[in-house]
Scaffold this motif. Structure first.
Motif, PDB file in Angstrom:
ATOM      1  N   ASP A   1       0.840  -1.208   0.000  1.00 17.22           N
ATOM      2  CA  ASP A   1       0.000   0.000   0.000  1.00 17.22           C
ATOM      3  C   ASP A   1       0.873   1.255   0.000  1.00 17.22           C
ATOM      4  O   ASP A   1       0.569   2.228  -0.697  1.00 17.22           O
ATOM      5  N   PHE A   2       1.942   1.210   0.768  1.00 16.51           N
ATOM      6  CA  PHE A   2       2.872   2.333   0.788  1.00 16.51           C
ATOM      7  C   PHE A   2       3.453   2.548  -0.611  1.00 16.51           C
ATOM      8  O   PHE A   2       3.487   3.682  -1.112  1.00 16.51           O
ATOM      9  N   ALA A   3       3.918   1.464  -1.225  1.00 14.92           N
ATOM     10  CA  ALA A   3       4.540   1.553  -2.552  1.00 14.92           C
ATOM     11  C   ALA A   3       3.580   2.135  -3.587  1.00 14.92           C
ATOM     12  O   ALA A   3       3.940   3.044  -4.345  1.00 14.92           O
ATOM     13  N   SER A   4       2.355   1.634  -3.607  1.00 16.09           N
ATOM     14  CA  SER A   4       1.409   2.134  -4.609  1.00 16.09           C
ATOM     15  C   SER A   4       1.048   3.598  -4.334  1.00 16.09           C
ATOM     16  O   SER A   4       0.907   4.395  -5.270  1.00 16.09           O
ATOM     17  N   SER A   5       0.956   3.975  -3.070  1.00 20.84           N
ATOM     18  CA  SER A   5       0.621   5.355  -2.728  1.00 20.84           C
ATOM     19  C   SER A   5       1.760   6.318  -3.066  1.00 20.84           C
ATOM     20  O   SER A   5       1.521   7.405  -3.596  1.00 20.84           O
ATOM     21  N   ILE A   6       2.987   5.934  -2.787  1.00 19.10           N
ATOM     22  CA  ILE A   6       4.108   6.838  -3.072  1.00 19.10           C
ATOM     23  C   ILE A   6       4.317   6.966  -4.574  1.00 19.10           C
ATOM     24  O   ILE A   6       4.655   8.045  -5.081  1.00 19.10           O
ATOM     25  N   VAL A   7       4.085   5.895  -5.317  1.00 22.42           N
ATOM     26  CA  VAL A   7       4.194   5.974  -6.776  1.00 22.42           C
ATOM     27  C   VAL A   7       3.126   6.921  -7.333  1.00 22.42           C
ATOM     28  O   VAL A   7       3.406   7.722  -8.230  1.00 22.42           O
ATOM     29  N   ARG A   8       1.915   6.862  -6.778  1.00 22.58           N
ATOM     30  CA  ARG A   8       0.859   7.785  -7.219  1.00 22.58           C
ATOM     31  C   ARG A   8       1.199   9.232  -6.883  1.00 22.58           C
ATOM     32  O   ARG A   8       0.870  10.143  -7.630  1.00 22.58           O
ATOM     33  N   ARG A   9       1.850   9.474  -5.754  1.00 23.05           N
ATOM     34  CA  ARG A   9       2.188  10.838  -5.332  1.00 23.05           C
ATOM     35  C   ARG A   9       3.475  11.364  -5.975  1.00 23.05           C
ATOM     36  O   ARG A   9       3.757  12.560  -5.936  1.00 23.05           O
ATOM     37  N   TRP A  10       4.274  10.464  -6.545  1.00 22.14           N
ATOM     38  CA  TRP A  10       5.590  10.838  -7.056  1.00 22.14           C
ATOM     39  C   TRP A  10       5.549  12.004  -8.063  1.00 22.14           C
ATOM     40  O   TRP A  10       6.354  12.940  -7.942  1.00 22.14           O
ATOM     41  N   PRO A  11       4.657  12.021  -9.051  1.00 26.75           N
ATOM     42  CA  PRO A  11       4.618  13.171  -9.967  1.00 26.75           C
ATOM     43  C   PRO A  11       4.377  14.504  -9.243  1.00 26.75           C
ATOM     44  O   PRO A  11       4.958  15.532  -9.622  1.00 26.75           O
ATOM     45  N   ASP A  12       3.570  14.494  -8.188  1.00 20.31           N
ATOM     46  CA  ASP A  12       3.336  15.715  -7.404  1.00 20.31           C
ATOM     47  C   ASP A  12       4.601  16.131  -6.651  1.00 20.31           C
ATOM     48  O   ASP A  12       4.902  17.325  -6.537  1.00 20.31           O
ATOM     49  N   ILE A  13       5.330  15.151  -6.146  1.00 23.26           N
ATOM     50  CA  ILE A  13       6.589  15.433  -5.446  1.00 23.26           C
ATOM     51  C   ILE A  13       7.600  16.043  -6.421  1.00 23.26           C
ATOM     52  O   ILE A  13       8.270  17.027  -6.112  1.00 23.26           O
ATOM     53  N   ILE A  14       7.670  15.485  -7.617  1.00 25.95           N
ATOM     54  CA  ILE A  14       8.584  16.011  -8.641  1.00 25.95           C
ATOM     55  C   ILE A  14       8.221  17.459  -8.976  1.00 25.95           C
ATOM     56  O   ILE A  14       9.091  18.340  -9.013  1.00 25.95           O
ATOM     57  N   LYS A  15       6.945  17.725  -9.225  1.00 22.75           N
ATOM     58  CA  LYS A  15       6.510  19.090  -9.564  1.00 22.75           C
ATOM     59  C   LYS A  15       6.843  20.075  -8.449  1.00 22.75           C
ATOM     60  O   LYS A  15       7.337  21.173  -8.706  1.00 22.75           O
ATOM     61  N   SER A  16       6.575  19.682  -7.215  1.00 24.28           N
ATOM     62  CA  SER A  16       6.889  20.558  -6.082  1.00 24.28           C
ATOM     63  C   SER A  16       8.397  20.768  -5.955  1.00 24.28           C
ATOM     64  O   SER A  16       8.852  21.866  -5.612  1.00 24.28           O
ATOM     65  N   SER A  17       9.173  19.729  -6.225  1.00 23.24           N
ATOM     66  CA  SER A  17      10.638  19.825  -6.155  1.00 23.24           C
ATOM     67  C   SER A  17      11.176  20.843  -7.153  1.00 23.24           C
ATOM     68  O   SER A  17      12.115  21.588  -6.846  1.00 23.24           O
ATOM     69  N   GLN A  18      10.593  20.872  -8.315  1.00 21.38           N
ATOM     70  CA  GLN A  18      11.061  21.775  -9.370  1.00 21.38           C
ATOM     71  C   GLN A  18      10.840  23.240  -9.018  1.00 21.38           C
ATOM     72  O   GLN A  18      11.556  24.109  -9.504  1.00 21.38           O
ATOM     73  N   LYS A  19       9.868  23.517  -8.164  1.00 17.28           N
ATOM     74  CA  LYS A  19       9.549  24.886  -7.769  1.00 17.28           C
ATOM     75  C   LYS A  19      10.164  25.263  -6.421  1.00 17.28           C
ATOM     76  O   LYS A  19      10.077  26.415  -6.009  1.00 17.28           O
ATOM     77  N   ALA A  20      10.758  24.309  -5.749  1.00 20.08           N
ATOM     78  CA  ALA A  20      11.216  24.509  -4.372  1.00 20.08           C
ATOM     79  C   ALA A  20      12.462  25.377  -4.282  1.00 20.08           C
ATOM     80  O   ALA A  20      13.285  25.416  -5.194  1.00 20.08           O
ATOM     81  N   SER A  21      12.577  26.040  -3.155  1.00 18.90           N
ATOM     82  CA  SER A  21      13.764  26.824  -2.805  1.00 18.90           C
ATOM     83  C   SER A  21      14.517  26.097  -1.694  1.00 18.90           C
ATOM     84  O   SER A  21      13.934  25.274  -0.983  1.00 18.90           O
ATOM     85  N   PRO A  22      15.791  26.417  -1.519  1.00 20.08           N
ATOM     86  CA  PRO A  22      16.564  25.761  -0.452  1.00 20.08           C
ATOM     87  C   PRO A  22      15.898  25.887   0.915  1.00 20.08           C
ATOM     88  O   PRO A  22      15.284  26.907   1.231  1.00 20.08           O
ATOM     89  N   ALA A  23      16.020  24.829   1.699  1.00 17.30           N
ATOM     90  CA  ALA A  23      15.531  24.733   3.079  1.00 17.30           C
ATOM     91  C   ALA A  23      14.011  24.785   3.193  1.00 17.30           C
ATOM     92  O   ALA A  23      13.493  25.027   4.275  1.00 17.30           O
TER      93      ALA A  23
END
Length: 130
Positions: A92-114
């Motif tokens: 369940d963890f694996a399937s949930s994190i894979v589903r959230r991964w594109p959102d994590i990537i998008k947020s990472s691209q906009k993120a600032s240090p710290a």
């Protein structure tokens, strides 16, 4: 981008994400450090590189004064999973994190240090911690 999963998450999850995401690198703490390294030590070490994005379920990093200071000083971007993630079984963890991964990537691209983002299991948007 380079993602780092700490000891609160399974090394298997890091391997799965690394295989599925050919555009980014995903490693587990145990691939880079001894398993028993302190949070402060790996945070400082990763911070020297400044290119790492951390995924953790250890929210002490955000509240323990020494760990929080090390994180802020390091400039690392952190994605903190809500506590409810830890109650999930591996599949369940694996399937949930894979589903959230594109959102994590998008947020990472906009993120600032710290910056730190809070990641719910589903439904809610990933939120920037203020």
């Amino acid at each position: 981008m380079k993602f780092f999963l700490d000891n609160n998450l399974s090394p298997k999850i890091a391997k799965v994400l690394d295989i599925l995401d050919s555009s980014n690198s995903v490693i587990h703490l145990q691939e880079k450090f001894n398993r028993d390294i302190s949070d402060i030590d790996w945070i400082r070490s990763l911070g020297q590189d400044k290119d790492w994005i951390v995924l953790t379920a250890d929210n002490k990093i955000l509240t323990n004064p020494h760990e929080k200071a090390a994180w802020k000083e390091s400039g690392l971007i952190i994605f903190a999973l809500k506590k409810s993630w830890l109650s999930l079984k591996l599949w369940d963890f694996a399937s949930s994190i894979v589903r959230r991964w594109p959102d994590i990537i998008k947020s990472s691209q906009k993120a600032s240090p710290a910056q730190c983002f809070i990641v719910p299991i589903k439904g809610e948007k990933i939120q920037l911690l203020k």
